[in-house]
Design a protein around this motif. Structure first.
Motif: not given
Lengths: 247, 161
Positions: A5, A7, A9, A18, A51, A53, A80, A82, A112, A115-116
């Motif tokens: 994954v 992330t 952000d 996360v 994920i 931002d 996704i 976020l 989260l 949703r995943v």
């Protein structure tokens, strides 16, 4: 095989939340703090999920999303969003770019994951697996002496990671009959409470495991360590060679 | 632009702040009227700011004392206050809280026809300073309380044209 994954952000806090959410699952979480870093990480790591931002410096999440979708090798990676932005038109425009889900901050880690879970299968870690990969990046070896070199910045997340790695390393050392260590904090840029606590913790772990340890620090750091009761008695060497000779 | 005066910010902003604190920090905030500006801005304190610009320009400021900022940081990161390594972590948490409230407000303004973009958050830290509103169409203040800590939220908005 662990799910990877990514992330993206600009807030370290959000990336930590996360990461923490995925910890009980068989997932490896890779971090990036803006769209440029995110794209580079997507190319390098080929994550199973991103994920993302929106409002970030250097490159926004929308720009990154556009670039992902225009790259044949990356466009099928599920994304996704976020983000704190929830304006209706904004959401509609972004959803039309081909994302899998759009999640609005504030959020909870479990939301989260839910949703995943709707777009891919995430498996809990099995008991045989270690709870997290113990990064051994901090350790090198000179002859039969293990050197633990601290990163330039030591805050709470680094202390957790170093301590976790240290515990694994000490077990490895016992198995390999190694019992000498040098803790090198010479490259740390700022002496703060986390650093002091980490130095104390490393010494305590070594003492408990009967591992002889010496500290390498700059003269300035040596003076700063004297200002703390718990570290005031630690003998400081300025060079690795000097510490090696003391062991 | 007088249209911005017609937008109901109060109920929206207060709900937003309470939701962010409840969800991210597991903290319950009570509205405080009138806002206790002094408690939130006396001594060393943090002000988190996000700006928005477009059909309206403005900013959202959140002021909290250093002590409460550290409590917020510990709550959001799931650690004790003693474990906070540096102000960098505090800055990030205050900035992110501000970003969530500002993002919510920006979205509400966009939905009301005032299309605008959001800036990344910035943090001001110190003591004996006050941010003075000048030339805004609206300057709204909302106060909140958690135990003995106050949170001051200020919204500055100005229409363009």
């Amino acid at each position: 095989m662990a799910l990877k994954v990514l992330t993206v952000d600009d807030s370290k806090t959000i990336r930590m939340i996360v990461k923490k959410a995925f910890r009980p699952y068989n997932c490896e979480v890779v971090e990036a703090e803006n769209g440029v870093e995110g794209l580079a990480a997507a190319i390098k790591e080929k994550p199973d999920l991103i994920i993302l931002d929106i409002t970030m410096p250097v490159m926004t999440g929308i720009e990154m999303l556009d670039r992902l979708k225009s790259d044949a090798g990356l466009k099928n990676i599920p994304v996704i969003m976020l983000t704190a932005e929830s304006g209706k038109d904004n959401v509609v425009n972004i959803v039309q770019k081909g994302i899998k889900d759009y999640m609005v901050k504030p959020f909870k880690g479990e939301d989260l994951l839910e949703r995943v879970g709707k777009i891919m299968s995430i498996e809990p870690r099995t008991k045989e697996e270690p709870p997290e990969k113990k990064p051994m990046k901090y350790f090198t070896q000179i002859d039969d002496i293990v050197v633990l070199k601290l990163p330039a910045k030591v805050t709470r997340p680094e202390t957790v990671e170093v301590e976790s790695s240290l515990q694994s390393k000490i077990k490895d050392m016992a198995a390999a009959q190694l019992n000498r260590m040098i803790l090198d904090m010479g490259g740390v840029s700022e002496t703060n409470v986390s650093l002091i606590k980490l130095v104390i913790t490393v010494f305590q772990h070594c003492q408990k495991a009967n591992v002889a340890i010496k500290l390498v620090a700059t003269s300035k750091q040596g003076e700063e360590l004297k200002g703390f009761q718990e570290t005031s008695q630690i003998t400081v060497a300025n060079q690795i060679g000097e510490a090696k000779a003391m062991l | 632009m007088s249209g911005i005066h017609a937008v109901d910010l109060k109920s929206f902003v207060t709900d937003s702040v309470k939701r962010v604190f409840a969800t991210m920090l597991s903290m319950r905030l009570e509205s405080e009227e009138p806002p206790d500006r002094t408690s939130a801005t006396t001594g060393r304190h943090f002000v988190g700011t996000v700006g928005f610009a477009g059909a309206v320009i403005g900013s959202v400021n959140i002021s909290v004392t250093r002590e409460f900022a550290q409590t917020m940081t510990a709550a959001m990161l799931g650690m004790s206050v003693e474990d906070i390594g540096s102000d960098e972590e505090v800055n990030d948490v205050i900035g992110e809280v501000c970003n969530m409230v500002g993002g919510d407000l920006k979205s509400r303004l966009c939905d009301a026809g005032f299309i605008c973009s959001l800036s990344i958050p910035s943090i001001t830290y110190g003591e004996s300073f006050r941010i003075q509103p000048k030339g805004w169409d609206r300057h709204d203040q909302y106060g909140f309380r958690n135990s003995h800590h106050s949170v001051l939220l200020e919204v500055y908005v100005k229409g363009v044209n």
